[in-house]
Design a protein around this motif. Structure first.
Motif, PDB file in Angstrom:
ATOM      1  N   LEU A 111      -7.418  -3.400   2.378  1.00 31.82           N
ATOM      2  CA  LEU A 111      -6.243  -2.570   2.676  1.00 31.82           C
ATOM      3  C   LEU A 111      -5.319  -3.294   3.643  1.00 31.82           C
ATOM      4  O   LEU A 111      -4.090  -3.244   3.502  1.00 31.82           O
ATOM      5  CB  LEU A 111      -6.682  -1.227   3.273  1.00 31.82           C
ATOM      6  CG  LEU A 111      -7.431  -0.261   2.353  1.00 31.82           C
ATOM      7  CD1 LEU A 111      -7.787   1.015   3.105  1.00 31.82           C
ATOM      8  CD2 LEU A 111      -6.603   0.082   1.128  1.00 31.82           C
ATOM      9  N   LEU A 166       0.882  -1.161   0.000  1.00 33.77           N
ATOM     10  CA  LEU A 166       0.000   0.000   0.000  1.00 33.77           C
ATOM     11  C   LEU A 166       0.916   1.207   0.000  1.00 33.77           C
ATOM     12  O   LEU A 166       1.468   1.569   1.049  1.00 33.77           O
ATOM     13  CB  LEU A 166      -0.897  -0.019   1.237  1.00 33.77           C
ATOM     14  CG  LEU A 166      -1.992   1.044   1.298  1.00 33.77           C
ATOM     15  CD1 LEU A 166      -2.966   0.871   0.141  1.00 33.77           C
ATOM     16  CD2 LEU A 166      -2.737   0.941   2.626  1.00 33.77           C
ATOM     17  N   GLU A 226      -4.947   6.473  -0.215  1.00 36.74           N
ATOM     18  CA  GLU A 226      -6.151   5.644  -0.127  1.00 36.74           C
ATOM     19  C   GLU A 226      -6.691   5.621   1.295  1.00 36.74           C
ATOM     20  O   GLU A 226      -7.905   5.694   1.510  1.00 36.74           O
ATOM     21  CB  GLU A 226      -5.842   4.222  -0.585  1.00 36.74           C
ATOM     22  CG  GLU A 226      -5.598   4.073  -2.077  1.00 36.74           C
ATOM     23  CD  GLU A 226      -5.365   2.623  -2.455  1.00 36.74           C
ATOM     24  OE1 GLU A 226      -6.311   1.825  -2.340  1.00 36.74           O
ATOM     25  OE2 GLU A 226      -4.230   2.289  -2.855  1.00 36.74           O
TER      26      GLU A 226
END
Length: 201
Positions: A104, A46, A171
């Motif tokens: 995530l 990520l 994000e």
């Protein structure tokens, strides 16, 4: 040794301190994905994620999961129709958030286990709370649910607003902002009044 209860901490506890506590209790550290490289598990990274992102995600997932269980209970057992209706809508929103948060977590190469299991964190609906909710009926049940969920929504909103400003991943910041906005709407619509008391903090 069982960690000392932490629910008595101030409601406006700064995100950095709360997340530090979350990381300490969870025994977790900053993931290797914070550098934007694949994690040891081979999962995609990520980009930009930091320990703040990790702490927020690993805190909000169990907060949402436990609250959703209480909301589902309220759908079936609330004596006030407006509470049951509100709980149904809020339960659906919590499930939607979980469907966005868990991917995530996987992308950061982190396990899906609840690292805060058994911790009495601020805003966390505990197993003891759920057990008590199952024992209560009528208006007493409604009052208990409203008190627990107002606490959950307020804490969740605060940490999410802070994560929207300080998380490393774009994000995560966007999702945190979305959840903070949802919490504000849920507090406004909370039956029984006083839901607006969280505004402006």
């Amino acid at each position: 040794m069982k960690p000392a209860p932490t629910r008595a901490l101030p409601l406006a506890l700064p995100l950095a301190l709360l997340l530090s506590l979350a990381l300490l209790l969870g025994g977790c550290s900053e993931p290797s994905s914070a550098s934007g490289t694949p994690t040891a598990s081979g999962s995609p990274s990520l980009p930009g994620a930091t320990a703040t992102d990790t702490g927020w995600i690993q805190l909000v997932i169990p907060m949402d999961d436990q609250a959703e269980q209480l909301l589902a209970l309220a759908v079936d057992r609330a004596s006030a129709p407006d509470l049951a209706t509100w709980a149904a809508a809020s339960s659906k929103q919590h499930r939607t958030e979980l469907s966005l948060l868990r991917p995530l977590l996987r992308r950061m190469g982190l396990p899906g286990t609840n690292v805060h299991e058994g911790h009495d964190m601020p805003g966390m609906v505990t197993e003891a709370d759920l057990a008590r909710g199952r024992r209560l009926t009528g208006p007493a049940f409604d009052r208990f649910v409203l008190r627990q969920l107002r606490d959950h929504l307020s804490h969740s909103r605060r940490v999410s607003r802070s994560a929207a400003r300080s998380a490393g991943s774009g994000e995560v910041r966007r999702l945190a902002a979305r959840i903070a906005d949802t919490r504000a709407d849920q507090l406004k619509a909370l039956p029984g009044g006083r839901g607006e008391s969280d505004q402006g903090h």
